[in-house]
Design an enzyme around this catalytic site. Structure first.
Site, short mmCIF file in Angstrom:
data_model
loop_
_atom_site.label_atom_id
_atom_site.label_comp_id
_atom_site.label_asym_id
_atom_site.label_seq_id
_atom_site.Cartn_x
_atom_site.Cartn_y
_atom_site.Cartn_z
CG HIS A 32 5.21 -5.79 46.85
ND1 HIS A 32 6.13 -4.79 47.04
CD2 HIS A 32 4.02 -5.17 46.74
CE1 HIS A 32 5.51 -3.64 47.03
NE2 HIS A 32 4.23 -3.83 46.86
CD GLU A 52 4.78 -0.13 47.03
OE1 GLU A 52 4.30 -0.56 45.96
OE2 GLU A 52 4.46 -0.56 48.13
CD GLU A 91 -0.19 -6.27 47.22
OE1 GLU A 91 0.79 -6.40 47.97
OE2 GLU A 91 -0.68 -5.15 46.96
CG HIS A 92 1.53 -4.01 42.82
ND1 HIS A 92 1.50 -2.66 42.58
CD2 HIS A 92 1.91 -4.14 44.11
CE1 HIS A 92 1.86 -2.01 43.67
NE2 HIS A 92 2.12 -2.89 44.62
ZN LIG Z 1 2.90 -2.20 46.51
#
Ligand SMILES: [Zn+2]
Length: 1011
Positions: A119, A220, A122-123
């Site tokens: 994740h 998040e 991905e950022h």
């Molecule tokens: Zn995210």
């Protein structure tokens, strides 16, 4: 987790998703809907080898060997599977006559721990690359492109980057950026700190202030743990599939995120983002050869082959005994009463995701068992207790390698766990004994076939989302697309074996030892323990720091802040030019006439054999008390049955003939006369052409002869509705906070909030407490006849040219039977309100902040200028400060048709600090207006254009005009005017609207107390 960028755009165009909920599975939208032209006969073979097709099996095109070519008649597209010879990268192209072209790159990224490495990567890939060394090119492209979709997401075991655009230059630009981002990202240390996690002083400038964890993903994921149904879903996959990647939290557990290092991230990229582990996809009409040549030349030919068996997820070893477990969760402030906030779910491991026909049939079976009032589990479980409702996660999950069925209830008492299990078991036995009603199966099949014919705007994306789990696990995506073949096979199986589904229930449910029963109860100490655990991780980190480390943290904090504030050279990013976007979209001609006195709009388009019916009843003349109950009426009316049919029978008929009948409340500003607005109740439905007469007959039966006599059922529906609304506050935090802030600006917006926002939730909670169900029933029964009459309605019908006359004949019969009552006159005048502030206190660790003020409505000369300014403010001021610097998930500005101008933040750690930032917009605009150049202005215009030219499906054509009364001509003029806005005009509008604090302004925080 998901980077749903779409939610950060200023206008949301919800598709008609209601029906598709029936076929929505897990987190992936399983709404396969075609752009197909012709409906093939269901029993016909789907595969048609086209010998003359431009690409041939065995041929090599730019380093890719074509392995399989197949025509899918159901969707009228050519499927072309290729493989890169050097790297072995798979490429799937869907060639079709749709200009909304899509492209994606995905990687199989099974987690090996819960640090959220996939994740965070991905950022970070989207934080700059070799050719585009710029922070967040992804977000920056939002204003340099006319993409109809731009997103990246991480789900259990795959990471996906995708976009769509109707403009070929734009498409190629985005492809260049995406490819460079994923194959050549910079993965800078500072970006790792910013996007992943870091230790930093609360006040970066003060080395004496306390140390805390910061980071976009860290924050998040902290928010993730505040939503109990999500936690429950996470636990189910973790404990049902404990021997594989699913045990870990792919998106990251805040307890584990701080163990991730920058080196881990680089290594993860090296291993998993290798082209051999990638899958490439394109859809639409643009030239495939150019795409292949680019990919081969720029990236793939420079790499070698890598054996990627390391990323394969092995099947879960099967259990010999069922398991049970109990977990705790946080005590949700919203929703049902505390003793009722327990959840239970039973999950069964089913077949492998790559077994396509089996998955399809199990999905169908799970819908038969769980969806709608005729489903066995629904009947037995949901109705067992008036307070309980299906667990949000009740569905057949096909995103994992081993698929699984989850059935559960939420909002029940601990004492009822046993009852749930007993009823569940009894229902299984009963269903095996009695089987399914033929008509129930038939209505589900009809619904499925209708869904295949119903066209949606972003079809390239829809197919991709549906295929990802099959593809990731090495399944046959081309076969998976042959939906008609699957339906035909299922029909044959059902014909040949009368006990076909019962046998499946025996195999997968009754005799399946791989079964997990999970119960979940709130723990008052959950938040405290959660905080304690996080503090312990923090303390451990702090304790290990030397004086030098501390010094370094302080310095790095300042460096990071400076890096975020540094000017960026956007020139390295590609951008469209004005001539690329000058052409407006052509909307089909709309025919308007009065039929039996009812204003009716007819749109003749290629609807693929479907007729769409939209109807708007004026309710402006209702008393305030009555109007506030209309949303409840919308929610219960179709679930209570009619004088002729019980609710279950009626539901069966509706699904046998239509896609469902949807009711919703609309408050629409009158763009022609902004002193006025209209309040309406909208009905939407559609049906195959041959069922249109039945569709109208069912609408008539429902509108004129619905019944609310079953008081117990009505009470259950009212309770469920309120509980669902309350439980959805955080999920819908962004739209709800926008509505709430607007409600402080004008009476029209106040109405919207009272009918669909937080005010509505508060009102209904109280109303249901002080009124008996009988009283509620009487009120609803009295309201309906005031609304449902032809004197109060307007209609829009979308159908094909050849069917239009027949559709109108059926429609005319429907109108003849509708009563005529006194026309509602209510003239609602717009009132603007004095400045105010509202804090809607919800116990969550994130906030949704909004400032809204009144400017000018849509047809005013300045509206397009303000819209351009909203994009400027969002891209140049709010995104850099609120998102990039302060770490909120999203931020932006927008202006509505009604002239309400908003500044907003989404999932924001701060609240008053963000509102201060909003207040400083005037200052920022005034001091920056002279720095505005043509390129910046053009980018802002492109941002507006994305919304103006939003793709619509045939069933939605002309609906904008129907609802808002903005005509094609006005749209074209507005578009032209917006594209012609000059720097001087922007500057003048800044002086006019942003020099003083506005007169009518509202501020709202939805979230926790300020920090
Ligand atoms: Zn995210």
């Amino acid at each position: 987790m998901f980077r749903h960028l779409k939610c950060l755009r200023t206008v949301q165009r919800p598709l008609n998703r209601r029906y598709f909920k029936a076929f929505t599975v897990d987190v992936v939208l399983n709404d396969v809907k075609p752009v197909a032209k012709a409906m093939p006969c269901i029993e016909m073979p789907q595969v048609i080898a086209d010998r003359d097709y431009k690409y041939k099996e065995g041929q090599v095109y730019h380093g890719f060997q074509c392995e399989h070519v197949e025509h899918n008649a159901g969707y009228d597209l050519m499927s072309c599977l290729l493989r890169h010879i050097v790297t072995g990268t798979e490429y799937w192209h869907l060639d079709c006559n749709d200009i909304n072209n899509a492209f994606s790159i995905s990687f199989r990224t099974p987690p090996i721990d819960s640090t959220g490495v996939a994740h965070i990567l991905e950022h970070i890939t989207l934080c700059g690359s070799k050719k585009f060394p710029i922070h967040d090119p992804f977000f920056k492209m939002l204003n340099r492109s006319v993409a109809t979709c731009l997103n990246a997401l991480t789900i259990y075991e795959w990471t996906l980057y995708h976009f769509a655009s109707r403009n070929e230059i734009d498409f190629r630009n985005l492809m260049r950026i995406y490819c460079d981002c994923v194959f050549e990202p910079n993965i800078l240390y500072l970006d790792f700190l910013h996007e992943g996690w870091r230790l930093e002083h609360k006040d970066v400038h003060n080395p004496k202030s306390e140390l805390m964890f910061k980071g976009v993903v860290y924050n998040e994921m902290k928010g993730f743990f505040f939503e109990n149904p999500r936690i429950c879903r996470q636990y189910v996959s973790r404990y049902l599939l404990p021997n594989s990647a699913y045990y870990h939290m792919a998106v990251g557990d805040p307890i584990h995120i701080p163990s991730l290092t920058h080196e881990d991230l680089i290594e993860f990229h090296r291993k998993y983002y290798h082209p051999s582990n990638a899958r490439l996809y394109s859809y639409g009409s643009f030239d495939l050869m150019e795409t292949l040549s680019f990919l081969d030349k720029e990236y793939l030919s420079k790499r070698d082959f890598q054996d990627t068996s390391y990323s394969i997820i092995p099947p879960q070893p099967r259990w010999t005994e069922p398991r049970r477990m109990h977990v705790s969760c946080r005590l949700d402030e919203e929703g049902a009463s505390p003793d009722l906030r327990n959840q239970i779910a039973i999950a069964f491991l089913m077949c492998d995701r790559t077994d396509i026909q089996e998955c399809f049939e199990l999905l169908f079976l799970s819908n038969l068992l769980t969806r709608g009032p005729n489903a066995a589990f629904y009947k037995a479980l949901v109705e067992m207790d008036s307070s309980g409702c299906f667990h949000k996660n009740t569905s057949y999950a096909i995103t994992t390698r081993d698929t699984h069925l989850r059935v559960g209830l939420q909002d029940l008492r601990v004492e009822d766990f046993g009852k749930f299990i007993e009823i569940f078991d009894n229902t299984v036995h009963k269903t095996i004994e009695e089987g399914f009603e033929a008509q129930h199966i038939e209505s589900c099949l009809h619904n499925l076939e209708l869904s295949v014919k119903h066209q949606v705007p972003n079809f390239g994306k829809v197919i991709l989302y549906n295929m990802m789990s099959v593809w990731t696990h090495g399944g046959d995506v081309v076969a998976n697309l042959r939906i008609h073949e699957q339906i035909a096979k299922l029909k044959r199986n059902l014909r040949e074996n009368k006990n076909y589904f019962q046998d499946k229930i025996k195999q997968y449910i009754l005799n399946n030892p791989h079964k997990l029963t999970i119960t979940m109860s709130p723990d008052e100490k959950f938040d405290e323990n959660f905080e304690k655990a996080h503090k312990a991780v923090l303390q451990e980190k702090i304790d290990s720091l030397s004086a030098e480390d501390l010094q370094q943290i302080y310095k790095t904090g300042l460096k990071l802040e400076a890096a975020r504030k540094a000017p960026v050279d956007l020139e390295i990013l590609p951008c469209l030019s004005l001539k690329d976007v000058e052409e407006p979209l052509r909307i089909p001609d709309l025919i308007e006439e009065h039929i039996h006195g009812v204003p009716t709009q007819l749109c003749k388009v290629n609807t693929n054999g479907i007729t769409y019916f939209n109807c708007l009843f004026n309710m402006a003349g209702l008393s305030q008390e009555d109007a506030k109950l209309v949303p409840l009426l919308c929610n219960v009316i179709q679930n209570m049955g009619t004088d002729e049919h019980s609710f279950a029978e009626f539901d069966k008929l509706v699904n046998l003939k239509t896609a469902g009948i949807e009711f919703q409340v609309k408050v629409v500003e009158n763009v022609k006369d902004y002193e006025q607005y209209q309040m309406g109740l909208q009905i939407k439905t559609f049906a195959l052409d041959q069922n249109v007469a039945d569709m109208f007959a069912l609408c008539e039966e429902l509108l004129l002869r619905f019944t609310l006599v079953d008081i117990d059922r009505l009470k259950m529906l009212v309770d469920t509705y309120i509980s669902k609304l309350s439980a959805g506050i955080i999920d819908n935090g962004h739209p709800l906070s926008m509505l709430q802030a607007a409600s402080l600006v004008s009476n029209a917006a106040q109405w919207k909030s009272q009918l669909t926002g937080l005010d509505h939730i508060d009102f209904l909670r109280e109303f249901a407490q002080v009124h008996s169900t009988e009283e509620i029933r009487d009120r609803l029964v009295n309201i309906a006849p005031k609304i449902f009459s032809k004197s109060n309605m307007r209609v829009a019908i979308n159908t094909s040219e050849s069917f239009a006359n027949t559709a109108l004949e059926h429609y005319s019969t429907f109108l003849q039977n509708l009563p005529t009552v006194e026309k509602m006159k209510g003239r609602n005048k717009l009132l603007l309100l004095a400045p105010s502030f509202q804090h809607y206190d919800v116990k969550i660790s994130i906030n949704f902040c909004v400032k809204a003020f009144y400017s000018v409505p849509y047809l005013h000369m300045d509206h397009p200028v303000l819209r351009v300014i909203s994009k400027l403010v969002a891209a140049k001021y709010l995104m850099p400060v609120v998102r990039e610097l302060n770490g909120a998930y999203g931020a932006g500005a927008r202006i509505g048709y009604d002239g309400i101008f908003y500044f907003y933040s989404v999932r924001d750690e701060y609240s008053t600090k963000t509102l201060d930032t909003f207040d400083k917009t005037n200052e920022w605009l005034l001091s920056n207006k002279n720095k505005l150049d043509e390129q910046m202005l053009f980018e802002a215009k492109l941002g507006v254009l994305q919304l103006l030219d939003w793709p619509t499906a045939p069933g939605e054509k002309g609906l904008d005009y129907f609802i808002t009364r903005v005509s094609q001509e006005e749209y074209v003029n507005y578009r032209k005017r917006m594209l012609a806005v000059t720097i001087d005009e922007v500057s003048a509008a800044i002086n006019k609207y942003f020099t003083h604090e506005p007169k009518h302004v509202g501020k709202c925080i939805l979230g926790a107390k300020d920090k």
